[in-house]
Each structure stands twice: as structure tokens, then as C-alpha cells.
Design an enzyme around this catalytic site. Sequence first.
Site, PDB file in Angstrom:
ATOM      1  N   ILE A 211      30.960  43.535  44.566  1.00  0.00           N
ATOM      2  CA  ILE A 211      31.417  44.392  45.663  1.00  0.00           C
ATOM      3  C   ILE A 211      32.786  43.976  46.184  1.00  0.00           C
ATOM      4  CG2 ILE A 211      29.119  45.073  46.454  1.00  0.00           C
ATOM      5  CD1 ILE A 211      29.219  42.870  48.514  1.00  0.00           C
ATOM      6  N   ARG A 215      41.168  35.927  45.786  1.00  0.00           N
ATOM      7  CA  ARG A 215      41.803  34.800  45.110  1.00  0.00           C
ATOM      8  C   ARG A 215      40.794  33.698  44.804  1.00  0.00           C
ATOM      9  NH1 ARG A 215      46.451  33.974  49.475  1.00  0.00           N
ATOM     10  NH2 ARG A 215      44.699  34.651  50.748  1.00  0.00           N
ATOM     11  N   PHE A 216      39.753  33.600  45.623  1.00  0.00           N
ATOM     12  CA  PHE A 216      38.765  32.532  45.457  1.00  0.00           C
ATOM     13  C   PHE A 216      37.764  32.847  44.354  1.00  0.00           C
ATOM     14  CE2 PHE A 216      37.479  35.557  48.668  1.00  0.00           C
ATOM     15  CZ  PHE A 216      36.265  35.979  48.180  1.00  0.00           C
ATOM     16  N   GLY A 217      37.524  34.135  44.073  1.00  0.00           N
ATOM     17  CA  GLY A 217      36.500  34.525  43.113  1.00  0.00           C
ATOM     18  C   GLY A 217      35.991  35.923  43.402  1.00  0.00           C
ATOM     19  N   ASP A 333      42.933  33.117  59.170  1.00  0.00           N
ATOM     20  CA  ASP A 333      43.133  34.147  58.137  1.00  0.00           C
ATOM     21  C   ASP A 333      42.467  35.446  58.571  1.00  0.00           C
ATOM     22  OD1 ASP A 333      44.068  35.252  55.805  1.00  0.00           O
ATOM     23  OD2 ASP A 333      42.425  34.506  54.563  1.00  0.00           O
TER      24      ASP A 333
END
Length: 503
Positions: A211, A215-217, A333
Amino acid sequence: MQRTTITYVLCLIWLCQLCFGSIEKTSKTLKCRCDNCKNGTCETEGYCFTMVYRDGQHKKYGYRCLKNIFFNPKDKRTDYCKAEGVANYSTFATACCDDSDFCNSGLVLLLPIDDLQESKWGTVQIAVAIAVPCLVICLVVLILVKCWHNKRLHIPLPPVEDSMEAPNLPILNSRVSLKYMIEITTSGSGSGLPLLVQRSIARQIQLVDTIGQGRFGEVWKGRWRGENVAVKIFSSREERSWFREAEIYQTVMLRHENILGFIAADNKDNGTWTQLWLITDYHEHGSLFDYLGKTTLDVPSMIRMALSISTGLAHLHMDIMGTQGKPAIAHRDLKSKNILVKLNGTCAIGDLGLAVRHDVTTDTVDIPLNHRVGTKRYMAPEVLDESMNIEHFDSFKRADVYALGLIFWEIARRCNVGGIYDDYQLPFYDAVPPDPTIEEMRRVVCVEKQRPNIPNRWQSCDALHVMSKLMKECWYHNATARLTALRIKKTLSNYRALEEIKM
């Protein structure tokens, strides 16, 4: 003659006395225990005597010698030697012996009432000896019945991605919901499930569909016992981000309705690769970015959404004092992609991988060692030009408020007033490219001091006027002039209360 007879009789009496006297002298002398004698010992030619009597709740003993004068010549026993009864409102018993020296030391006597008590205690002991095994048997039977009942209610798990990593053996009754499980195990701490339970749940999750991508996965929709969960999968290169986010989510007292609900952290390793999982609540509307891209808002929905975000941020920023308190946390963030929309139209702030905590005792900030620096489009001027004092925690909170103002602008554009609304756009969409660099953002925000455009029509709507005023006070170039998250929350809450009164 008469005088001779008398003399004979007297001689006879003298001889008898002399005879009996010698017998008395040669009779056995018995040593007895004596509690009123010197050295605790007495000697007698009679019996050693023992008496027991009750003094309050205690039994006391008496020891002494019984002299010849108490002897009954017929049976050489007296009433003193064997007696029991009540005297001076106290029970007593006596006994004698002549078996050996100090034989009265070892005599054990029972008071008349002791016999009755021992009889009663004997009955109680018998009853206990019968009752305890019966209770144990009943308990074992109940446990077996319960186990059999649970087995009948067991619903098999759906097939899982990896049978070695996700066993089909359930750890909880299928009727227990994930929400209930979290509530009963957090004990108000807001720190999520215990680690053992986290691991047990994570290994039973079936991944359904992807979904999101970052950048992390990846972010996946997962299923656990018929309930939806969100699974954020980090690559092994992002272990530091995964660990940091799990650590922040498990901060004491963090759990809040406007903070994304944390469920578990786990890793999966099949020998060739490792996945790092972060499991949270699932919200089918997705991120605020996705939601605003396809949905418009009416005025009450806009205020409700903005209020929920500011409430969540105020809770993050709040320092709760106490032994089970919560440190102040800054997000670092904050953006529309990191905010989830719930079914009731309110929002929950997520993605705490870059968050920092304030240690009030040392007045320090635990800045994570992470190569990620946040999203450039939402960075405050002081972050872009590197003038922010990172030793001062309030600097991080003020940077969050700047980003909150940009999010409010995104929300307000989608507010439908009289059939008029704007297309969804990201902040500075008309000033920088889709993936701007730090230099491009610094030029627009710090040098040119641009801010997103506020349409004139917003001034004619009270709600949009309030929102536009808040935005401007959130993105002041001077960070110290910006509003706090708590003040923003109170302003929106007061406005909603006034509107409800008007209605």
C-alpha cells in the site's frame, strides 16, 4: 512379776521401733526434679510428683517430691498422684512416679479440655485431608473442560507467507481483538504490547497487498486473525531507522488517539535476507496525501481534521512529568504522507523514525544517528540554512509547527465552500520541481522568503480565514514568533465550540 511384764513389753516396743527405724533408714531414696528447690533437685522416700495447669492460653508444669506423710498405707498411692479437674477457674492434672531418678521430668500430662481440643483438631484434619484432594481434582477437571472448549472454538489461521516463521499455533482466543489485547496489556503506559506478545503476533501475520513505498522500504496491508494491520518493512540497510522508530513508539505514555497505534516490532530471516517489520494500526483511507488527492472536505471536516493533527502534535510535544511520565518528542518529518486518515475523518500522526526526545533532567536532545534528514519541501528556514540551534529542544518543536502550517494549507485547498475548491497540490508546487534539492528550497524559503499562496476568497469564509491566519503564524521566518502546537489546538477547539453553539 507385773513389773517384769511391763519391762518385757517396753523392750518389745523398743525393739519394734528399732527394727522399723532401721528399715526406714535403709529404704530407697529417690531424686526428683523440683522447680522450687535449690539446684532444681529434691530427694524423697516417696514419689516424684508432677502437676500441669493452664495459665491463660498457656500450659505450665510444676515439679516436686511427694513425702511419706501423704501416703495411703493401703495402696501406697494418694489422691494427689492421680487427679484432674477445675480449681480457681483453671484446669489441672497431676501424676506421680517412682521408676527412676528424675522420672517426673519426662511425664506428659493432658489437661481435661486438651482431650476435647485434640479430638476437635483431629476431626478438622480429617476434613481438610478429604477436602483438599477433592478441590484439586475439581480444578483439574475444569481446566481440561476449558481446554476442550477452546479447542472447539479454534478457527484455523489463513495460510501464511512462511510456515517456518509464522506457525499456525494461535496464542490467543480468536475472539480477542487486537485493540482489546493492546488495551489490556499497556496498563496505561502507551508503550504497546510486551515484546514476547509482539513477536508472537508478528509471526502470524499474512501479507496481503502493498500500500506504500518509501526510501526505507515498503508498507503492506496485513491480516492477523481476521483484522487488518499495516506492516512497514525496512530493508536490512535501514536497521537504524527501524530500531529508532520502534524505540520511539514504545515511549511510555505515548499512545494517543491522534498518534498512529503501534502494535509490534519484529524481524524475519530466511537465511538469505532479513526483513525488519514494524506493525501498526491499519487505516483504509491511507495517508492524508492520498486522501486529499481524491476527496474534498466540507468546513466541519476540515476543522475536525486540522484539530486532530494539532492535538496529536501537541501530545508529542508535551512533557508529562512523573515516575511514569512521557518526555517531550519532536517529529522532525511532519508531512501529509506521514499522517493517516481514520474512518471518522480524524487523523493520526505516524512515521516517528526521525523523532527526537528531550531529556528534561539533563536538558539534552537524543538526536538519532541517521543519514535521513527529513523531507526538504517541509523543512523550516532555520533547518535549510543550518542556523537552528540543535542543542535547544524547542527549536525542533518550532520546525514541526512550520511543517504543520504547510499541511494546513494542503487541507484548506480541498475545502469545498459553495462548490468552490482547489485541486490538491503539494506546498511550493509552483516554485520548485517535484523533487527539489536543498539549494532550491533554501533559495525559495530562506532567500526569497516565499510561502504558499493564500487565495483572497478564503477571507470571505470564517473557517478558511481562521485556517489562513493560523498558517501564517506557523510559518513565520522567525522561529520564536511561531505558535505552539498547544495554542493551535486551543484556537481550533474554541472555533469549533463556537460554531456548534451557533448551530
